[in-house]
Design a protein around this motif. Sequence first.
Motif, PDB file in Angstrom:
ATOM      1  N   GLN A 286      16.362  14.120  12.671  1.00  0.00           N
ATOM      2  CA  GLN A 286      17.717  14.639  12.434  1.00  0.00           C
ATOM      3  C   GLN A 286      18.042  14.885  10.953  1.00  0.00           C
ATOM      4  O   GLN A 286      17.703  14.101  10.068  1.00  0.00           O
ATOM      5  CB  GLN A 286      18.757  13.675  13.014  1.00  0.00           C
ATOM      6  N   ASN A 288      21.122  15.734   8.223  1.00  0.00           N
ATOM      7  CA  ASN A 288      22.568  15.662   8.081  1.00  0.00           C
ATOM      8  C   ASN A 288      23.095  17.003   7.582  1.00  0.00           C
ATOM      9  O   ASN A 288      23.744  17.735   8.314  1.00  0.00           O
ATOM     10  CB  ASN A 288      22.957  14.531   7.131  1.00  0.00           C
ATOM     11  N   SER A 373      21.696  14.145  -7.780  1.00  0.00           N
ATOM     12  CA  SER A 373      20.993  15.226  -7.102  1.00  0.00           C
ATOM     13  C   SER A 373      21.182  16.525  -7.882  1.00  0.00           C
ATOM     14  O   SER A 373      22.101  16.643  -8.691  1.00  0.00           O
ATOM     15  CB  SER A 373      21.564  15.377  -5.692  1.00  0.00           C
ATOM     16  N   GLN A 375      22.020  19.113  -6.355  1.00  0.00           N
ATOM     17  CA  GLN A 375      23.050  19.799  -5.560  1.00  0.00           C
ATOM     18  C   GLN A 375      24.288  20.057  -6.427  1.00  0.00           C
ATOM     19  O   GLN A 375      24.747  19.172  -7.128  1.00  0.00           O
ATOM     20  CB  GLN A 375      23.394  18.885  -4.377  1.00  0.00           C
ATOM     21  N   PHE A 380      28.244  13.450  -1.848  1.00  0.00           N
ATOM     22  CA  PHE A 380      26.963  12.719  -1.801  1.00  0.00           C
ATOM     23  C   PHE A 380      25.930  13.287  -2.763  1.00  0.00           C
ATOM     24  O   PHE A 380      24.741  13.241  -2.502  1.00  0.00           O
ATOM     25  CB  PHE A 380      26.387  12.698  -0.374  1.00  0.00           C
ATOM     26  N   HIS A 410      15.046  17.881   4.265  1.00  0.00           N
ATOM     27  CA  HIS A 410      14.986  16.427   4.078  1.00  0.00           C
ATOM     28  C   HIS A 410      14.876  16.047   2.596  1.00  0.00           C
ATOM     29  O   HIS A 410      14.642  14.888   2.275  1.00  0.00           O
ATOM     30  CB  HIS A 410      13.847  15.811   4.891  1.00  0.00           C
ATOM     31  N   ARG A 415      13.254  12.616  -2.709  1.00  0.00           N
ATOM     32  CA  ARG A 415      14.490  11.977  -2.252  1.00  0.00           C
ATOM     33  C   ARG A 415      14.358  10.462  -2.347  1.00  0.00           C
ATOM     34  O   ARG A 415      13.258   9.932  -2.377  1.00  0.00           O
ATOM     35  CB  ARG A 415      14.803  12.341  -0.805  1.00  0.00           C
ATOM     36  N   GLY A 423      22.669   5.826   5.172  1.00  0.00           N
ATOM     37  CA  GLY A 423      22.028   7.099   4.872  1.00  0.00           C
ATOM     38  C   GLY A 423      22.562   7.751   3.610  1.00  0.00           C
ATOM     39  O   GLY A 423      21.813   8.362   2.845  1.00  0.00           O
ATOM     40  N   ASN A 426      20.763   7.481   0.429  1.00  0.00           N
ATOM     41  CA  ASN A 426      19.422   8.069   0.335  1.00  0.00           C
ATOM     42  C   ASN A 426      19.521   9.505  -0.173  1.00  0.00           C
ATOM     43  O   ASN A 426      19.292  10.468   0.570  1.00  0.00           O
ATOM     44  CB  ASN A 426      18.729   8.015   1.694  1.00  0.00           C
ATOM     45  N   LYS A 428      19.220  13.134  -1.469  1.00  0.00           N
ATOM     46  CA  LYS A 428      18.186  14.161  -1.323  1.00  0.00           C
ATOM     47  C   LYS A 428      18.188  15.057  -2.566  1.00  0.00           C
ATOM     48  O   LYS A 428      19.151  15.109  -3.312  1.00  0.00           O
ATOM     49  CB  LYS A 428      18.453  15.014  -0.076  1.00  0.00           C
ATOM     50  N   TRP A 429      17.084  15.779  -2.794  1.00  0.00           N
ATOM     51  CA  TRP A 429      16.960  16.722  -3.918  1.00  0.00           C
ATOM     52  C   TRP A 429      17.310  16.041  -5.238  1.00  0.00           C
ATOM     53  O   TRP A 429      18.161  16.517  -6.009  1.00  0.00           O
ATOM     54  CB  TRP A 429      17.857  17.953  -3.697  1.00  0.00           C
TER      55      TRP A 429
END
Length: 438
Positions: A286, A288, A373, A375, A380, A410, A415, A423, A426, A428-429
């Motif tokens: 999965q 997010n 990140s 992002q 997040f 992912h 990550r 979660g 954790n 990402k990027w």
Amino acid sequence: MPDLRRLRAPLHRPTAVRTPADPAFWRSPVRGLRLTAVLGLVLLAGLTLVLVTGLLSYAAYNPDLNPVNDKTPDKGLLGFYLFSWPTGPHWLYRLTQGLHVTVGVVLVPVVLAKLWSVIPRLFVLPPVRSAAQALERISLLLLVGGVLFQIITGLLNIQLDYLFPGSFYTLHFYGAWVFTAGFVAHAALKLPRAVRALRRGVPDSPAAAPDPPVDAAPPVVPDPLASPDPLPPTVSRRGALAMVGAGSLLLLVTTAGRSFDGPLRSLALLTPRGGEEPGSGPNGFQINKTAAALRITEADTGEGWRLTVRGPAGEFRFSRAQLLAMEQHGAALPIACVEGWSTSDQRWRGVRLSHLAALAGYPADPPGVFVESLQRAGSFRKAALRDNQVRDGRSLLALEVNGAPLSADHGYPARIIVPAAPGVLNTKWVRTLTFGEL
Ligand SMILES: Nc1nc2c(c(=O)[nH]1)N[C@H]1C(S)=C(S)[C@@H](COP(=O)(O)O)O[C@H]1N2
Ligand SMILES: [Mo]
């Protein structure tokens, strides 16, 4: 012998206009102390579990570490219980948050039934007869307002994917304490009566009850929740409880699946992403938020990507190839989201956070780390991890999962993955890791 009073009352009473303040306005024969007591005891156990796992979930966010994780002002006093969330067992948050969300959803029909069972009391006039009763009414306001507020904010959060970015934690956390105040007062006031009602063996259902002899002495304590003028029963109390239970069971079946992989997850119809296929292969679990949804492009994550590591030893930049050339470690860990869904253990591989801390200038006893990140927008993008999390050998800057490079969704190129953590921690990027006191 038929009970003449019972036959006569509903048929021949003059149909005067009744207001909700008149107990006879409420005519369901199902209402009564016993029904309310059973529902109340179920909620006492169930909501206590939801409350405790909820407070644990808040602690798991490291909300006291750095304002990036949580901006709730003045949690000082309310956060008296916060502690360093442990890193083991590695499925800890998967369990506590799975229970929090699943049990919370499953109890919704029970809460509604409980409110329905006592609704005549809401209209009793005069509303307040004594100081003690005024206090009780205030505690009820906190309780009912609190539980409805928690249900609504909680359901919106798991269904609409963080409708309140940032402020959901604040609302749900303050709401939890308002609810707690009402819940504790109410349980202290009513528990003895609920236990008595169930011990006394009041007939379970008016339909099933044997007709008392006409000259039997009336019960010493009248049931304050029973209608003085009930309609003929169409369902027994046990039947009404069974209906509530069936509603809860349906919610259980359509919610619990979000905590499991495989066919069970496709039963999680109440999850927005429940029916969504995460794909197959090593990265087929999965997701997010997808890279596309957050506008993370090839240009961000391609050859030009570098990880920046900062600490007392200075600032260092590493390409993905350089990170892959460092000592690699594996850890089998799940993703467990605050929304209650989780995956089974995935086999992550990458560089230990403690190793990167050593490069940054902490060869022993590393402190926490501030993670950023690449992002550009949305929630997040940043997270703060505690020293115990950095120290755990299973906490990785992961580069691969299940034997393949991370997919873009992912978190490719790299990550965070930390055992037992929510979660949301954790990241990402990842672009930057800053080691030091937080
Ligand atoms: N940069 C970034 N990292 C993030 C997120 C995000 O939106 N942006 N979502 C977090 C949340 S809430 C969860 S539950 C996990 C989900 O990881 P997955 O999509 O690989 O399953 O990633 C976390 N890391
Ligand atoms: Mo999440």
